[in-house]
Scaffold this motif. Structure first.
Motif, PDB file in Angstrom:
ATOM      1  N   ILE A 183      94.735  66.825  72.352  1.00  0.00           N
ATOM      2  CA  ILE A 183      94.422  67.487  71.089  1.00  0.00           C
ATOM      3  C   ILE A 183      92.946  67.871  71.079  1.00  0.00           C
ATOM      4  O   ILE A 183      92.106  67.167  71.672  1.00  0.00           O
ATOM      5  N   GLN A 184      92.627  68.999  70.437  1.00  0.00           N
ATOM      6  CA  GLN A 184      91.233  69.432  70.304  1.00  0.00           C
ATOM      7  C   GLN A 184      90.683  68.967  68.963  1.00  0.00           C
ATOM      8  O   GLN A 184      91.339  69.088  67.937  1.00  0.00           O
ATOM      9  N   VAL A 185      89.468  68.433  68.988  1.00  0.00           N
ATOM     10  CA  VAL A 185      88.848  67.873  67.793  1.00  0.00           C
ATOM     11  C   VAL A 185      87.491  68.533  67.574  1.00  0.00           C
ATOM     12  O   VAL A 185      86.693  68.656  68.512  1.00  0.00           O
ATOM     13  N   CYS A 213      86.576  53.170  67.160  1.00  0.00           N
ATOM     14  CA  CYS A 213      86.780  52.751  65.777  1.00  0.00           C
ATOM     15  C   CYS A 213      88.001  53.442  65.173  1.00  0.00           C
ATOM     16  O   CYS A 213      88.862  52.803  64.568  1.00  0.00           O
ATOM     17  N   ALA A 214      88.085  54.755  65.347  1.00  0.00           N
ATOM     18  CA  ALA A 214      89.189  55.514  64.750  1.00  0.00           C
ATOM     19  C   ALA A 214      90.526  55.122  65.361  1.00  0.00           C
ATOM     20  O   ALA A 214      91.529  54.974  64.639  1.00  0.00           O
ATOM     21  N   ALA A 215      90.577  54.945  66.680  1.00  0.00           N
ATOM     22  CA  ALA A 215      91.832  54.570  67.326  1.00  0.00           C
ATOM     23  C   ALA A 215      92.285  53.184  66.882  1.00  0.00           C
ATOM     24  O   ALA A 215      93.466  52.963  66.587  1.00  0.00           O
ATOM     25  N   ALA A 216      91.349  52.245  66.814  1.00  0.00           N
ATOM     26  CA  ALA A 216      91.706  50.879  66.420  1.00  0.00           C
ATOM     27  C   ALA A 216      92.240  50.831  64.995  1.00  0.00           C
ATOM     28  O   ALA A 216      93.157  50.062  64.685  1.00  0.00           O
ATOM     29  N   ARG A 217      91.696  51.668  64.107  1.00  0.00           N
ATOM     30  CA  ARG A 217      92.151  51.694  62.722  1.00  0.00           C
ATOM     31  C   ARG A 217      93.610  52.153  62.594  1.00  0.00           C
ATOM     32  O   ARG A 217      94.236  51.966  61.556  1.00  0.00           O
ATOM     33  N   LEU A 218      94.148  52.780  63.636  1.00  0.00           N
ATOM     34  CA  LEU A 218      95.521  53.279  63.591  1.00  0.00           C
ATOM     35  C   LEU A 218      96.547  52.249  64.059  1.00  0.00           C
ATOM     36  O   LEU A 218      97.742  52.542  64.110  1.00  0.00           O
ATOM     37  N   ASN A 344      88.207  67.563  73.741  1.00  0.00           N
ATOM     38  CA  ASN A 344      89.623  67.275  73.933  1.00  0.00           C
ATOM     39  C   ASN A 344      89.819  65.777  74.107  1.00  0.00           C
ATOM     40  O   ASN A 344      89.109  65.134  74.895  1.00  0.00           O
ATOM     41  N   ILE A 345      90.780  65.234  73.372  1.00  0.00           N
ATOM     42  CA  ILE A 345      91.149  63.821  73.492  1.00  0.00           C
ATOM     43  C   ILE A 345      92.611  63.767  73.906  1.00  0.00           C
ATOM     44  O   ILE A 345      93.471  64.385  73.268  1.00  0.00           O
ATOM     45  N   GLY A 346      92.890  63.070  74.997  1.00  0.00           N
ATOM     46  CA  GLY A 346      94.247  62.998  75.517  1.00  0.00           C
ATOM     47  C   GLY A 346      94.830  61.605  75.395  1.00  0.00           C
ATOM     48  O   GLY A 346      94.103  60.609  75.363  1.00  0.00           O
ATOM     49  N   LEU A 347      96.148  61.543  75.329  1.00  0.00           N
ATOM     50  CA  LEU A 347      96.863  60.269  75.289  1.00  0.00           C
ATOM     51  C   LEU A 347      97.934  60.290  76.376  1.00  0.00           C
ATOM     52  O   LEU A 347      98.850  61.115  76.350  1.00  0.00           O
ATOM     53  N   LEU A 361     101.681  62.422  66.458  1.00  0.00           N
ATOM     54  CA  LEU A 361     101.201  61.940  65.153  1.00  0.00           C
ATOM     55  C   LEU A 361      99.961  61.068  65.307  1.00  0.00           C
ATOM     56  O   LEU A 361      99.021  61.144  64.507  1.00  0.00           O
ATOM     57  N   PHE A 362      99.947  60.231  66.337  1.00  0.00           N
ATOM     58  CA  PHE A 362      98.779  59.382  66.590  1.00  0.00           C
ATOM     59  C   PHE A 362      97.543  60.244  66.845  1.00  0.00           C
ATOM     60  O   PHE A 362      96.470  60.013  66.271  1.00  0.00           O
ATOM     61  N   LEU A 363      97.680  61.248  67.696  1.00  0.00           N
ATOM     62  CA  LEU A 363      96.546  62.115  68.000  1.00  0.00           C
ATOM     63  C   LEU A 363      96.102  62.911  66.784  1.00  0.00           C
ATOM     64  O   LEU A 363      94.891  63.111  66.560  1.00  0.00           O
ATOM     65  N   GLN A 364      97.032  63.356  65.957  1.00  0.00           N
ATOM     66  CA  GLN A 364      96.664  64.096  64.751  1.00  0.00           C
ATOM     67  C   GLN A 364      95.901  63.207  63.768  1.00  0.00           C
ATOM     68  O   GLN A 364      94.904  63.642  63.170  1.00  0.00           O
TER      69      GLN A 364
END
Length: 391
Positions: A183-185, A213-218, A344-347, A361-364
């Motif tokens: 996803i592009q941020v 921080c943002a990933a852990a909050r999810l 770009n952030i990839g999963l 949904l996680f990336l969004q």
């Protein structure tokens, strides 16, 4: 009389090296005082005294020991010591320098690597250390290594560190059917916040700290991202987000872990990153620093890197990758052409357990959090209350 026995420190080694005692034989210590250092193939670990009392050494520095071995005792003052022999194995060739010689102690992992690289053990005498560990030999080899090309066919042998990488990559590709989404941020806002925090915290703050921080909050909304596989049909949900981050300062790749990252504010995550960078320079990570990650963030922030597919480590389900930032011109709502900084952030994810819909949904949600950094941190970097986003 309390025994000091060797715990199991990792799943990779059947034996460890007793690097050295941190207190002298006969010293009186309090409970939980670090008394001895053990080296595994990857890290150095301190063991603490289980009780207050007088420490007695049963295995010397340089000795080899295995999980369960008795290496020392802690006696109450005046208590008679039993005659049980130690179970660790002294290693004369790994102990302090031989009589009449000078030089540092060479641990068994370091000695094994010297032998593997066909290096004379005396080469370490110029190092300004009292105990030579495997990481010291790796740095020495990297600085002075001649070509390892085979004279017969020109083939080049992989370094020991790269062979370890090769084993992990091979296992990952053989056992994990991974898919990948990116996803592009827009990161203009979060980079401004990072710059402000760098000034206020007097610590280097960048995009990786906010991504962690943002990933852990999810974690609460996407438990499958942080779960661990039990077998091909079952997974074990994680009770907290333990986020590993790739750190490489030119002395080897490490993946230290920020435990329970969802409970931390940006300021605390920044402190963790600062500590990781310092430790990576010395190569003195401990097993507990590197263990327990249930999500890894792989940093690929070199110039012009648009995307990189991370390795999903065996025993994990997902890995994030953070590429390099770049400038992009696009039309705003009013038709004005404006330059923005994007990344770009990839999963990468194990498709047996995580579906493409959950990955998307996680990336969004990750994108939403990074594009509105006020949701992640207050003015001083303190944590804010996570808010629900799309699901």
């Amino acid at each position: 009389m309390t025994e000091i026995r060797v715990p199991k420190l990792n799943n990779n080694d059947s034996a460890y090296t007793l690097v050295g005692w941190l207190v002298d034989d006969g010293d009186t210590v309090d409970a939980d005082t670090p008394v001895v250092e053990l080296e595994t193939s990857k890290a150095v670990e301190e063991l603490c005294s289980p009780d207050a009392g007088v420490v007695r050494h049963l295995v010397p520095a340089g000795g080899e020991c295995a999980p369960g071995d008795l290496i020392g005792r802690v006696a109450a003052p005046g208590e008679t010591e039993p005659g049980t022999p130690p179970t660790g194995t002294p290693r004369p060739d790994a102990r302090a320098p031989r009589p009449g010689t000078s030089g540092p102690v060479i641990t068994a992992p370091a000695r094994a690597l010297l032998d593997e690289l066909s290096l004379d053990h005396d080469v370490v005498n110029g190092l300004d250390v009292k105990v030579v560990r495997r990481a010291d030999v790796e740095r020495l080899a990297a600085a002075h290594a001649p070509s390892r090309a085979d004279a017969s066919d020109g083939a080049v042998e992989l370094s020991p560190a790269q062979r370890a990488v090769a084993r992990t990559v091979e296992t990952s590709h053989r056992t994990i059917p991974a898919a990948y989404s990116v996803i592009q941020v827009d990161v203009d806002a979060v980079l401004r916040r990072a710059a402000a925090l760098t000034e206020s915290l007097r610590r280097l703050v960048g995009l990786p700290e906010f991504v962690v921080c943002a990933a852990a909050r999810l974690h609460g909304r996407f438990p499958e991202i942080f779960a661990t596989p039990v077998d091909g049909l079952r997974l074990r949900p994680a009770t907290a987000a333990h986020v590993g981050v790739t750190i490489d300062v030119g002395r080897g790749l490490f993946v230290p872990v920020i435990a329970d990252a969802s409970s931390l504010g940006i300021a605390e995550i920044v402190e963790a990153f600062t500590g990781f960078r310092r430790t990576a320079i010395s190569g003195a990570f401990r097993e507990r620093d590197l263990a327990g990650a249930n999500l890894v963030v792989a940093l690929h922030q070199d110039r012009d890197i648009v995307s990189a597919v991370p390795i999903v480590f065996p025993g994990r389900l997902c890995a994030l990758s953070l590429a390099g930032t770049r400038r992009e011109v696009r039309l705003d709502a009013d038709g004005t052409a404006t330059a923005h900084t994007v990344v770009n952030i990839g999963l990468a994810y194990d498709h047996r357990f995580v579906n493409g819909r959950e990955a998307t949904l996680f990336l969004q949600d990750l994108k939403d959090a990074l594009e509105d950094p006020d949701r992640l941190a207050g003015p001083d970097g303190a944590p804010t209350t996570p808010t629900e986003t799309r699901r």
